[in-house]
Write a protein that holds these residues in place. Structure first.
Motif, PDB file in Angstrom:
ATOM      1  N   GLN A 151       0.834  -1.209   0.000  1.00  0.00           N
ATOM      2  CA  GLN A 151       0.000   0.000   0.000  1.00  0.00           C
ATOM      3  C   GLN A 151       0.866   1.254   0.000  1.00  0.00           C
ATOM      4  O   GLN A 151       0.560   2.237  -0.674  1.00  0.00           O
ATOM      5  CB  GLN A 151      -0.923  -0.007   1.222  1.00  0.00           C
ATOM      6  CG  GLN A 151      -2.057  -1.004   1.076  1.00  0.00           C
ATOM      7  CD  GLN A 151      -2.819  -1.191   2.374  1.00  0.00           C
ATOM      8  OE1 GLN A 151      -2.261  -1.043   3.460  1.00  0.00           O
ATOM      9  NE2 GLN A 151      -4.093  -1.543   2.265  1.00  0.00           N
ATOM     10  N   GLN A 152       1.966   1.201   0.783  1.00  0.00           N
ATOM     11  CA  GLN A 152       2.863   2.356   0.814  1.00  0.00           C
ATOM     12  C   GLN A 152       3.418   2.624  -0.581  1.00  0.00           C
ATOM     13  O   GLN A 152       3.526   3.772  -1.008  1.00  0.00           O
ATOM     14  CB  GLN A 152       4.007   2.115   1.796  1.00  0.00           C
ATOM     15  CG  GLN A 152       3.561   2.170   3.245  1.00  0.00           C
ATOM     16  CD  GLN A 152       4.748   2.085   4.200  1.00  0.00           C
ATOM     17  OE1 GLN A 152       5.696   2.838   4.093  1.00  0.00           O
ATOM     18  NE2 GLN A 152       4.667   1.175   5.138  1.00  0.00           N
ATOM     19  N   GLN A 153       3.772   1.528  -1.287  1.00  0.00           N
ATOM     20  CA  GLN A 153       4.316   1.719  -2.619  1.00  0.00           C
ATOM     21  C   GLN A 153       3.245   2.275  -3.561  1.00  0.00           C
ATOM     22  O   GLN A 153       3.535   3.080  -4.438  1.00  0.00           O
ATOM     23  CB  GLN A 153       4.901   0.396  -3.147  1.00  0.00           C
ATOM     24  CG  GLN A 153       5.771   0.545  -4.370  1.00  0.00           C
ATOM     25  CD  GLN A 153       6.988   1.441  -4.143  1.00  0.00           C
ATOM     26  OE1 GLN A 153       6.869   2.631  -3.878  1.00  0.00           O
ATOM     27  NE2 GLN A 153       8.176   0.869  -4.216  1.00  0.00           N
ATOM     28  N   ARG A 154       2.006   1.893  -3.350  1.00  0.00           N
ATOM     29  CA  ARG A 154       0.917   2.450  -4.160  1.00  0.00           C
ATOM     30  C   ARG A 154       0.776   3.956  -3.916  1.00  0.00           C
ATOM     31  O   ARG A 154       0.554   4.722  -4.855  1.00  0.00           O
ATOM     32  CB  ARG A 154      -0.411   1.771  -3.817  1.00  0.00           C
ATOM     33  CG  ARG A 154      -0.581   0.429  -4.476  1.00  0.00           C
ATOM     34  CD  ARG A 154      -1.713  -0.338  -3.819  1.00  0.00           C
ATOM     35  NE  ARG A 154      -1.738  -1.699  -4.288  1.00  0.00           N
ATOM     36  CZ  ARG A 154      -2.411  -2.066  -5.381  1.00  0.00           C
ATOM     37  NH1 ARG A 154      -3.106  -1.194  -6.061  1.00  0.00           N
ATOM     38  NH2 ARG A 154      -2.382  -3.334  -5.768  1.00  0.00           N
ATOM     39  N   VAL A 155       0.898   4.334  -2.632  1.00  0.00           N
ATOM     40  CA  VAL A 155       0.849   5.776  -2.320  1.00  0.00           C
ATOM     41  C   VAL A 155       1.980   6.488  -3.063  1.00  0.00           C
ATOM     42  O   VAL A 155       1.783   7.542  -3.666  1.00  0.00           O
ATOM     43  CB  VAL A 155       0.952   6.017  -0.799  1.00  0.00           C
ATOM     44  CG1 VAL A 155       1.060   7.517  -0.502  1.00  0.00           C
ATOM     45  CG2 VAL A 155      -0.239   5.428  -0.077  1.00  0.00           C
ATOM     46  N   ALA A 156       3.164   5.858  -3.045  1.00  0.00           N
ATOM     47  CA  ALA A 156       4.314   6.457  -3.721  1.00  0.00           C
ATOM     48  C   ALA A 156       4.050   6.572  -5.225  1.00  0.00           C
ATOM     49  O   ALA A 156       4.430   7.572  -5.851  1.00  0.00           O
ATOM     50  CB  ALA A 156       5.560   5.623  -3.460  1.00  0.00           C
ATOM     51  N   ILE A 157       3.369   5.569  -5.788  1.00  0.00           N
ATOM     52  CA  ILE A 157       3.056   5.625  -7.227  1.00  0.00           C
ATOM     53  C   ILE A 157       2.050   6.750  -7.494  1.00  0.00           C
ATOM     54  O   ILE A 157       2.183   7.508  -8.460  1.00  0.00           O
ATOM     55  CB  ILE A 157       2.533   4.260  -7.723  1.00  0.00           C
ATOM     56  CG1 ILE A 157       3.672   3.227  -7.648  1.00  0.00           C
ATOM     57  CG2 ILE A 157       2.013   4.370  -9.152  1.00  0.00           C
ATOM     58  CD1 ILE A 157       3.237   1.792  -7.850  1.00  0.00           C
ATOM     59  N   ALA A 158       1.074   6.862  -6.595  1.00  0.00           N
ATOM     60  CA  ALA A 158       0.108   7.950  -6.733  1.00  0.00           C
ATOM     61  C   ALA A 158       0.823   9.294  -6.699  1.00  0.00           C
ATOM     62  O   ALA A 158       0.512  10.220  -7.447  1.00  0.00           O
ATOM     63  CB  ALA A 158      -0.930   7.876  -5.615  1.00  0.00           C
ATOM     64  N   GLY A 175      11.654  -4.016  -4.944  1.00  0.00           N
ATOM     65  CA  GLY A 175      12.771  -4.626  -4.223  1.00  0.00           C
ATOM     66  C   GLY A 175      12.481  -4.961  -2.767  1.00  0.00           C
ATOM     67  O   GLY A 175      13.069  -5.885  -2.206  1.00  0.00           O
ATOM     68  N   ASN A 176      11.580  -4.208  -2.129  1.00  0.00           N
ATOM     69  CA  ASN A 176      11.303  -4.443  -0.713  1.00  0.00           C
ATOM     70  C   ASN A 176      10.041  -5.279  -0.500  1.00  0.00           C
ATOM     71  O   ASN A 176       9.570  -5.396   0.623  1.00  0.00           O
ATOM     72  CB  ASN A 176      11.127  -3.103   0.015  1.00  0.00           C
ATOM     73  CG  ASN A 176      12.457  -2.460   0.347  1.00  0.00           C
ATOM     74  OD1 ASN A 176      13.496  -2.951  -0.102  1.00  0.00           O
ATOM     75  ND2 ASN A 176      12.429  -1.402   1.121  1.00  0.00           N
ATOM     76  N   LEU A 177       9.480  -5.814  -1.598  1.00  0.00           N
ATOM     77  CA  LEU A 177       8.169  -6.457  -1.471  1.00  0.00           C
ATOM     78  C   LEU A 177       8.258  -7.949  -1.725  1.00  0.00           C
ATOM     79  O   LEU A 177       9.155  -8.428  -2.437  1.00  0.00           O
ATOM     80  CB  LEU A 177       7.192  -5.816  -2.466  1.00  0.00           C
ATOM     81  CG  LEU A 177       7.006  -4.295  -2.320  1.00  0.00           C
ATOM     82  CD1 LEU A 177       6.232  -3.755  -3.503  1.00  0.00           C
ATOM     83  CD2 LEU A 177       6.321  -3.964  -1.003  1.00  0.00           C
ATOM     84  N   THR A 181       3.021  -9.320  -3.583  1.00  0.00           N
ATOM     85  CA  THR A 181       2.848  -7.862  -3.621  1.00  0.00           C
ATOM     86  C   THR A 181       3.586  -7.277  -4.815  1.00  0.00           C
ATOM     87  O   THR A 181       3.102  -6.339  -5.452  1.00  0.00           O
ATOM     88  CB  THR A 181       3.353  -7.231  -2.310  1.00  0.00           C
ATOM     89  OG1 THR A 181       3.005  -8.088  -1.235  1.00  0.00           O
ATOM     90  CG2 THR A 181       2.734  -5.882  -2.075  1.00  0.00           C
ATOM     91  N   SER A 182       4.766  -7.838  -5.127  1.00  0.00           N
ATOM     92  CA  SER A 182       5.515  -7.370  -6.299  1.00  0.00           C
ATOM     93  C   SER A 182       4.645  -7.490  -7.541  1.00  0.00           C
ATOM     94  O   SER A 182       4.578  -6.561  -8.357  1.00  0.00           O
ATOM     95  CB  SER A 182       6.762  -8.225  -6.527  1.00  0.00           C
ATOM     96  OG  SER A 182       7.644  -8.075  -5.467  1.00  0.00           O
ATOM     97  N   TYR A 183       4.003  -8.642  -7.689  1.00  0.00           N
ATOM     98  CA  TYR A 183       3.151  -8.852  -8.862  1.00  0.00           C
ATOM     99  C   TYR A 183       2.001  -7.850  -8.883  1.00  0.00           C
ATOM    100  O   TYR A 183       1.628  -7.328  -9.925  1.00  0.00           O
ATOM    101  CB  TYR A 183       2.607 -10.294  -8.881  1.00  0.00           C
ATOM    102  CG  TYR A 183       3.660 -11.326  -9.237  1.00  0.00           C
ATOM    103  CD1 TYR A 183       4.930 -10.932  -9.686  1.00  0.00           C
ATOM    104  CD2 TYR A 183       3.398 -12.695  -9.143  1.00  0.00           C
ATOM    105  CE1 TYR A 183       5.893 -11.877  -9.996  1.00  0.00           C
ATOM    106  CE2 TYR A 183       4.351 -13.631  -9.461  1.00  0.00           C
ATOM    107  CZ  TYR A 183       5.608 -13.219  -9.883  1.00  0.00           C
ATOM    108  OH  TYR A 183       6.551 -14.136 -10.197  1.00  0.00           O
ATOM    109  N   ALA A 239       0.126 -13.840 -13.672  1.00  0.00           N
ATOM    110  CA  ALA A 239       1.161 -14.350 -12.774  1.00  0.00           C
ATOM    111  C   ALA A 239       0.627 -14.392 -11.343  1.00  0.00           C
ATOM    112  O   ALA A 239       0.891 -15.346 -10.588  1.00  0.00           O
ATOM    113  CB  ALA A 239       2.405 -13.474 -12.843  1.00  0.00           C
ATOM    114  N   LEU A 240      -0.131 -13.371 -11.016  1.00  0.00           N
ATOM    115  CA  LEU A 240      -0.702 -13.288  -9.675  1.00  0.00           C
ATOM    116  C   LEU A 240      -1.694 -14.420  -9.449  1.00  0.00           C
ATOM    117  O   LEU A 240      -1.704 -15.066  -8.408  1.00  0.00           O
ATOM    118  CB  LEU A 240      -1.400 -11.936  -9.524  1.00  0.00           C
ATOM    119  CG  LEU A 240      -1.762 -11.484  -8.115  1.00  0.00           C
ATOM    120  CD1 LEU A 240      -0.519 -11.404  -7.252  1.00  0.00           C
ATOM    121  CD2 LEU A 240      -2.446 -10.137  -8.168  1.00  0.00           C
ATOM    122  N   ALA A 241      -2.501 -14.667 -10.491  1.00  0.00           N
ATOM    123  CA  ALA A 241      -3.516 -15.709 -10.370  1.00  0.00           C
ATOM    124  C   ALA A 241      -2.883 -17.084 -10.255  1.00  0.00           C
ATOM    125  O   ALA A 241      -3.427 -17.982  -9.588  1.00  0.00           O
ATOM    126  CB  ALA A 241      -4.457 -15.655 -11.567  1.00  0.00           C
TER     127      ALA A 241
END
Lengths: 256, 408
Positions: A151-158, A175-177, A181-183, A239-241
């Motif tokens: 979620q933090q990375q999503r905020v960063a993307i936003a 790298g930290n996920l 979550t990476s997918y 890939a996630l699925a």
């Protein structure tokens, strides 16, 4: 002819360390068109970070030209570079770099503070739209420590999206996920690329992340050794699925 | 970034670390508070000295005989023994010196005041009715004696409160009674208002006033006068009046050029400035000490801002990466420093004013909160914020974004 977002020609960067001169980049040439999703690969010491700094207008090449959206960055002053970063580049970092004890929406608003073109009134609205685009509209008042890594990375993307840059520059953004979550994050990048036509330059050293992009530029010892279109772009959604359902979660579910 | 954005950002940054901000502010609060309290104590004592001296009549000019020459045998003669001042001098001053409104010759002697079975040692001052105007002295009962009483050397007097307390039993009114001073009967015409002690601790109410002619002729048997009191129009003109008095008296006394004055003219204004300079020194010293604490407070801000810049290196790197210019970062940190110092300054002003009031209430020291000290200390603390916040902010603005981003 498609619009070239990045145009790099014989780019060199040298560092002087005491008496030694270290040649980090030894003449790199490539270009990125609008709407491309490019990964830049390379092991440590390949000049990847140096290139990233130059692409992000944080550093200036010793030789060669770098045109970002038609602007030659070598001719710009420090302040003009800052303005260029603000208007044309959206950074996504490995360690998110969100401001602590600052809510998600305020973190997303941050680049707008430095953009004189955006009136104060529009700031909140724009930040909300960006958070909505990454699927975190309901978390806008959460502090970073109340959010998961993804979620933090999503905020960063936003935050990277909010100024509508011509390019998103991601530095080991997964790298930290963990894998799942990476997918998810890669899925978000793919969506932004395909649905909104965002140009994405993704720097990574993980080959299994590169498969999600449409083109891979590989660096080694300060030179481009491979620049290939990806014929078989993997879908992060698939890939996630296909990830095995985690047993522990299942067991917990059954127990309750 | 406009001012409101900057203030908003700075406010958020400060509230994110409340304890630290409060402690940093404390330095400024104490500094400003101390300056205001100290200055108000200093100003207060200056004011109280001034008002005490003014109670003697701030425009009062005193002329006494003076001699540096030796009369005959080589022994100098004290001012009391000199007989150079005459009543004529007093009238010349009144007639010839501009800016002088009232003049009173004065002679004084000590003796025993007696009323029935009660007696009291006191001093008898012979003056003209103008004396009351010069000293700004009012009567609580009865009336003052007149110029007629002076002309006829009338056996009348006015009593000071201390004398009344000691020779009257408190039941009967002294007005209209006849007391005796060294066997001479004097009719009490009025009672003087209480003046209290003067700056030197003398009881100003232990006195009897009578026409100077009465004292000269009936009690002391002299023809000269000891002192001339005069009142200048206002404090400012007392200097001019002093000079003119000198000229008039030199002419009266037929002093040649080069001869020394045989009198000395003193003004209350001189005394006020002498006394004030003492308390001025006190104010300066107190303020200096307080200013040092303000300086220490400023250094505290600088220290914390440096810590803050180091601690937030990564934030600075991020801000630069997303488009903050050096000046934006500089202004952000500068605003934080100024916000700390100004908030501290406001609290300090409130604290300073209230502690000055407390000093007055609990220690009964006079205090005077001067507007200038409030404004000055506030401005100084704002400047402190800019001065001590500038270098840390400059350091922040000059960080290399690449290194700042990688800072752990």
């Amino acid at each position: 002819m498609p619009n070239k977002i990045l145009d790099i020609n014989d780019l060199k960067r040298e560092f002087i360390m005491g008496v030694e001169t270290i040649k980090a980049l030894k003449g790199i040439t490539f270009s990125v068109d609008a709407g491309e999703f490019v990964t830049i690969m390379g092991s440590s010491g390949s000049g990847k970070t140096t290139l990233l700094n130059i692409l992000g207008c944080l550093d200036i090449p010793t030789e060669g030209t770098y045109l970002l959206d038609g602007v030659n960055i070598k001719t710009l002053s420090r302040n003009e570079l800052a303005k260029l970063r603000n208007h044309k580049i959206g950074f996504v970092f490995q360690s998110y770099n969100l401001l602590a004890r600052t809510s998600a929406i305020e973190n997303v608003e941050l680049p707008l503070f430095y953009n004189a073109d955006i009136p104060t009134k529009q700031r909140r609205e724009k930040a909300m739209n960006a958070l909505e685009a990454v699927g975190l509209k309901d978390r806008m008042d959460h502090m970073p420590n109340q959010l998961s890594g993804g979620q933090q990375q999503r905020v960063a993307i936003a935050r990277a999206l909010v100024n509508e840059p011509v390019m998103i520059l991601a530095d080991e953004a997964t790298g930290n996920l963990d894998t799942k979550t990476s997918y998810e994050i890669m899925m978000l990048f793919q969506e932004l690329n395909s649905k909104q036509g965002k140009t994405i330059v993704f720097v990574t050293h993980e080959p299994d992340i590169a498969v999600f992009s449409s083109r891979t530029v590989t660096l080694k010892d300060g030179r481009v050794i491979k620049d290939l279109k990806n014929e078989n772009v993997h879908s992060a959604k698939d890939a996630l699925a296909s990830l095995p359902v985690e047993k522990e979660t299942e067991e917990i579910k059954q127990a309750t | 970034m406009n001012v409101f954005n900057l203030l908003g950002l700075a406010w958020k940054a400060l509230t994110r670390n409340k304890m630290r901000s409060a402690l940093t502010m404390l330095g400024i609060i104490i500094g400003v508070g101390a300056v205001i309290t100290m200055v108000s104590i200093g100003e207060g004592s200056k004011q109280s000295i001034r008002s005490q001296l003014s109670s003697m009549g701030s425009n009062m000019i005193t002329i006494r005989p003076f001699s540096n020459s030796t009369a005959g045998g080589g022994a100098r003669v004290g001012a009391g023994g000199l007989q150079t001042l005459k009543v004529k001098d007093a009238s010349s001053i009144l007639n010839e010196v501009s800016f002088v409104t009232d003049v009173s010759p004065a002679v004084s002697t000590n003796g025993q005041a007696i009323n029935a079975s009660l007696n009291w040692p006191t001093s008898l001052q012979g003056v003209s009715p103008d004396y009351l105007t010069i000293r700004d002295w009012k009567l609580v009962s009865g009336t003052a004696f007149t110029d007629d009483d002076v002309a006829t050397a009338g056996k009348v007097c006015l009593l000071g409160q201390t004398v009344v307390d000691n020779i009257f039993n408190g039941v009967e009114s002294p007005v209209g009674k006849v007391i005796r001073f060294n066997k001479i009967p004097l009719k009490v015409m009025g009672v003087l208002e209480k003046k209290g002690e003067n700056t030197f601790g003398q009881d100003q109410d232990d006195i009897i006033l009578a026409p100077y002619t009465t004292v000269q002729k009936r009690i002391m048997a002299i023809t000269h006068i000891q002192t001339i009191y005069a009142a200048a129009v206002d404090e400012k003109s007392s200097d001019t009046a002093t000079k003119e008095i000198g000229v008039v008296l030199r002419a009266n006394h037929k002093l040649h050029f080069g001869e020394e004055d045989d009198f000395r003219v003193r003004t209350q204004a001189e005394l006020i400035s002498t006394m004030s300079s003492t308390s001025q020194l006190l104010t300066v010293l107190l303020t200096a000490i307080a200013a040092i604490s303000l300086l220490v407070g400023g250094i505290g801000i600088m220290n914390i801002m440096y810590v803050s810049v180091t601690e937030r290196t990564k934030e600075i790197g991020l801000r630069m990466a997303i488009g903050a210019r050096g000046i934006d970062i500089l202004l952000q940190f500068l605003t934080e420093a100024i916000l700390i110092s100004i908030t501290g300054g406001i609290i300090g002003v409130i604290l300073g004013i209230s502690s000055a009031k407390l000093v007055t209430v609990f220690l009964a020291w006079p205090t005077l909160i001067s507007q200038s000290s409030v404004v000055l200390s506030f401005v100084v603390c704002a400047v402190t914020g800019v001065f001590f916040g500038y270098y840390p902010a400059l350091k922040a603005s000059r960080l290399d974004p690449i290194e700042a981003l990688r800072y752990e």
